[in-house]
Enzyme design. Sequence first.
Site, PDB file in Angstrom:
ATOM      1  N   GLU A  93       0.463  -1.066   0.037  1.00  0.00           N
ATOM      2  CA  GLU A  93       0.183  -0.113   0.473  1.00  0.00           C
ATOM      3  C   GLU A  93       1.055   0.652   0.164  1.00  0.00           C
ATOM      4  OE1 GLU A  93      -3.338  -0.891   0.011  1.00  0.00           O
ATOM      5  OE2 GLU A  93      -3.350  -2.259   0.314  1.00  0.00           O
ATOM      6  N   CYS A  95      -2.007   9.442   2.342  1.00  0.00           N
ATOM      7  CA  CYS A  95      -1.726   8.995   0.868  1.00  0.00           C
ATOM      8  C   CYS A  95      -3.192   9.230   0.066  1.00  0.00           C
ATOM      9  CB  CYS A  95      -1.774   7.368   1.274  1.00  0.00           C
ATOM     10  SG  CYS A  95      -2.584   6.317   2.438  1.00  0.00           S
TER      11      CYS A  95
HETATM   12  P1  NAP Z   1       8.126   4.932   4.559  1.00  0.00           P
HETATM   13  O1  NAP Z   1       9.147   5.248   5.062  1.00  0.00           O
HETATM   14  O2  NAP Z   1       8.218   4.027   3.240  1.00  0.00           O
HETATM   15  O3  NAP Z   1       8.404   4.172   6.092  1.00  0.00           O
HETATM   16  C1  NAP Z   1       7.625   2.675   5.870  1.00  0.00           C
HETATM   17  C2  NAP Z   1       7.861   2.219   7.222  1.00  0.00           C
HETATM   18  O4  NAP Z   1       8.777   0.778   6.063  1.00  0.00           O
HETATM   19  C3  NAP Z   1       8.503   2.412   8.168  1.00  0.00           C
HETATM   20  O5  NAP Z   1       7.825   1.303   9.357  1.00  0.00           O
HETATM   21  C4  NAP Z   1      10.069   2.574   7.745  1.00  0.00           C
HETATM   22  O6  NAP Z   1       9.876   1.742   8.565  1.00  0.00           O
HETATM   23  C5  NAP Z   1      10.196   0.804   7.232  1.00  0.00           C
HETATM   24  N1  NAP Z   1      10.642   0.477   6.419  1.00  0.00           N
HETATM   25  C6  NAP Z   1      11.822   1.294   5.819  1.00  0.00           C
HETATM   26  N2  NAP Z   1      12.710   0.685   4.996  1.00  0.00           N
HETATM   27  C7  NAP Z   1      12.570  -0.697   5.517  1.00  0.00           C
HETATM   28  C8  NAP Z   1      13.502  -1.676   4.542  1.00  0.00           C
HETATM   29  N3  NAP Z   1      14.518  -1.228   3.795  1.00  0.00           N
HETATM   30  N4  NAP Z   1      12.594  -2.752   5.081  1.00  0.00           N
HETATM   31  C9  NAP Z   1      11.973  -3.362   5.131  1.00  0.00           C
HETATM   32  N5  NAP Z   1      10.941  -1.647   6.340  1.00  0.00           N
HETATM   33  C10 NAP Z   1      11.573  -0.302   5.449  1.00  0.00           C
HETATM   34  O7  NAP Z   1       7.063   5.623   4.583  1.00  0.00           O
HETATM   35  P2  NAP Z   1       6.281   6.543   5.565  1.00  0.00           P
HETATM   36  O8  NAP Z   1       7.210   7.709   5.359  1.00  0.00           O
HETATM   37  O9  NAP Z   1       6.657   5.939   7.070  1.00  0.00           O
HETATM   38  O10 NAP Z   1       5.308   7.032   5.597  1.00  0.00           O
HETATM   39  C11 NAP Z   1       4.959   7.511   4.385  1.00  0.00           C
HETATM   40  C12 NAP Z   1       4.257   7.025   3.179  1.00  0.00           C
HETATM   41  O11 NAP Z   1       3.540   6.103   3.425  1.00  0.00           O
HETATM   42  C13 NAP Z   1       4.215   8.105   1.832  1.00  0.00           C
HETATM   43  O12 NAP Z   1       4.306   7.027   0.697  1.00  0.00           O
HETATM   44  C14 NAP Z   1       2.269   7.567   1.940  1.00  0.00           C
HETATM   45  O13 NAP Z   1       1.966   8.023   0.611  1.00  0.00           O
HETATM   46  C15 NAP Z   1       2.648   6.535   2.268  1.00  0.00           C
HETATM   47  N6  NAP Z   1       1.586   5.884   2.323  1.00  0.00           N
HETATM   48  C16 NAP Z   1       0.688   4.638   1.991  1.00  0.00           C
HETATM   49  C17 NAP Z   1      -1.024   4.150   2.564  1.00  0.00           C
HETATM   50  C18 NAP Z   1      -1.491   3.381   1.545  1.00  0.00           C
HETATM   51  O14 NAP Z   1      -2.496   2.497   1.986  1.00  0.00           O
HETATM   52  N7  NAP Z   1      -1.365   3.548   0.445  1.00  0.00           N
HETATM   53  C19 NAP Z   1      -1.129   4.723   3.415  1.00  0.00           C
HETATM   54  C20 NAP Z   1      -0.667   5.474   4.025  1.00  0.00           C
HETATM   55  C21 NAP Z   1       0.848   5.881   4.092  1.00  0.00           C
HETATM   56  P3  NAP Z   1      11.282   3.292   9.932  1.00  0.00           P
HETATM   57  O15 NAP Z   1      10.553   4.563   9.423  1.00  0.00           O
HETATM   58  O16 NAP Z   1      10.829   3.279  11.417  1.00  0.00           O
HETATM   59  O17 NAP Z   1      12.960   3.114   9.663  1.00  0.00           O
END
Ligand code: NAP
Length: 481
Positions: free
Chosen positions: A247, A281
């Site tokens: 997602e 998102c």
């Molecule tokens: P992110 O930087 O991609 O992080 C998401 C999660 O992935 C965090 O728990 C992060 O951990 C973890 N992560 C980071 N590197 C990883 C790796 N190499 N392997 C596995 N997990 C890893 O996203 P965010 O900045 O938290 O959230 C914002 C994004 O989420 C936006 O792009 C938004 O559009 C998207 N989003 C999508 C939806 C949907 O349903 N489509 C809903 C909400 C948000 P840490 O940050 O703790 O290191």
Amino acid sequence: MRSEWVRDRIYIDGEWASAHGAERQVEDPATESTAGRFRQASAEDAATAIEAASRAAEAWAATTPQQRSALLTALHTALVERSDLLVETLVAELGTPVSLARSSHLGQALEVLHSYAEMVKSYPFVENLRNSRVVSESAGVVGAITPWNYPLYQLVAKVVPALAAGCTVVAKPADLTPLSAFVFTDALHSVGFPPGVFNLVPGPGAEVGEVLSTHPDVSVISFTGSTEVGKRVGASAAASIKRVCLELGGKSASIVLHDANIAEAVTATVENVMVNSGQTCTAWTRLLVPREELDSALRVAQSAALAVTVGDPKDENTDMGPVASATQRESVLGYIRDAVADGATLVTGGVERPDGLTVGHFVRPTILTGMAPTARIVQEEVFGPVLVILPYDNEDEAIALANGTPYGLAGAVWGADTEHAFAVANRLRTGRVDINGAPWNAIAPFGGYGLSGNGRELGRWGLEEFLETKSIQMPTAEHNS
Ligand code: NAP
């Protein structure tokens, strides 16, 4: 600092266990002071949690849907009992306004939880097809990785359907906003889920998230986050052929048709983008209006943006708090700066701090126009309170513009003729479309096309992400004779 926001343990095998990672502070983005602190899980802790979830998997999968429903209903009660604490926690760790924390972050999470506690009682886990019994059964151990923007809701939207399906779960919340996940786990612990069925390992994505994505005993990875990290998770999971539900990001369009009520459509779009400081998102971050209506749309949009009350998220009258971190603020301001440098017109907002807010990661509600459809700010997810407005000359062009990014998560169509608006919605390459501001539905599927992802959450589609399908052929009378 509240005691619930100081956590040096993680949750493994039904107990609060020692964590072996680094200590991390959680910042209150409205005050830039420390809201709480926690000790991260290490990669080894994540592996220990997966072992616990694997040991618990067979017995949990063998429980009846009624038993799982009863525990989920008890979890709902335990979360409701902690409502005030959960709302305060979300405000402190994310800076989201208290009214939104209550109605959306917590309210929608509870609605999703309730929907699965009910649905699982009547879901057809066994169906007869000629001489076959088709069995939908637990897919095994689920790794749930969640982002910081809706920390409680995202956790619930993954963990609850996984538990309902009979899966065991290892969850990794985002490091920026882990506190609500701890309170969720307190609630879950209090209602007596068997040890190992749910495990919480907050820790760095590159370590703990990587263990979940690569471990051979994890059968499903359910990931919500950025498209960039989602691609990496998919690649890491490929070696063990996990099911991967992604997602990801969005750049959704709100199309105002010729017969729409312009003022209503534009105002609602501006308000939609500013929800949660634009860190949603599904936000309708591109407003498409008929060219002859552009000037009036800009006027309405400007006054709607100026009407957004930005400030202390603890104040019941605040519409918009800060963005979640200094990094996020810099990233959003960078998009605004670059767009203006590239010739975009600033309708309202900009890179200065909102009046009177000298501390905190606040950004002005910002509206831009006059850029090409290919401009970076039109194509990329800003994840802040920034709306771009583009004119179109005819409906085909509006649809082409709406479909003209690599994303496809959500969208809106506005028009007096709702059947015509429905026809336009049908032509959009996106997972969800709201016509004339229609309300959210907790049991309708949610997920993206293209770079917005490949999974579906909510309703039966969300449950089925966590089910494997088996067909068992039964001997027939003819076969026996
Ligand atoms: P992110 O930087 O991609 O992080 C998401 C999660 O992935 C965090 O728990 C992060 O951990 C973890 N992560 C980071 N590197 C990883 C790796 N190499 N392997 C596995 N997990 C890893 O996203 P965010 O900045 O938290 O959230 C914002 C994004 O989420 C936006 O792009 C938004 O559009 C998207 N989003 C999508 C939806 C949907 O349903 N489509 C809903 C909400 C948000 P840490 O940050 O703790 O290191």
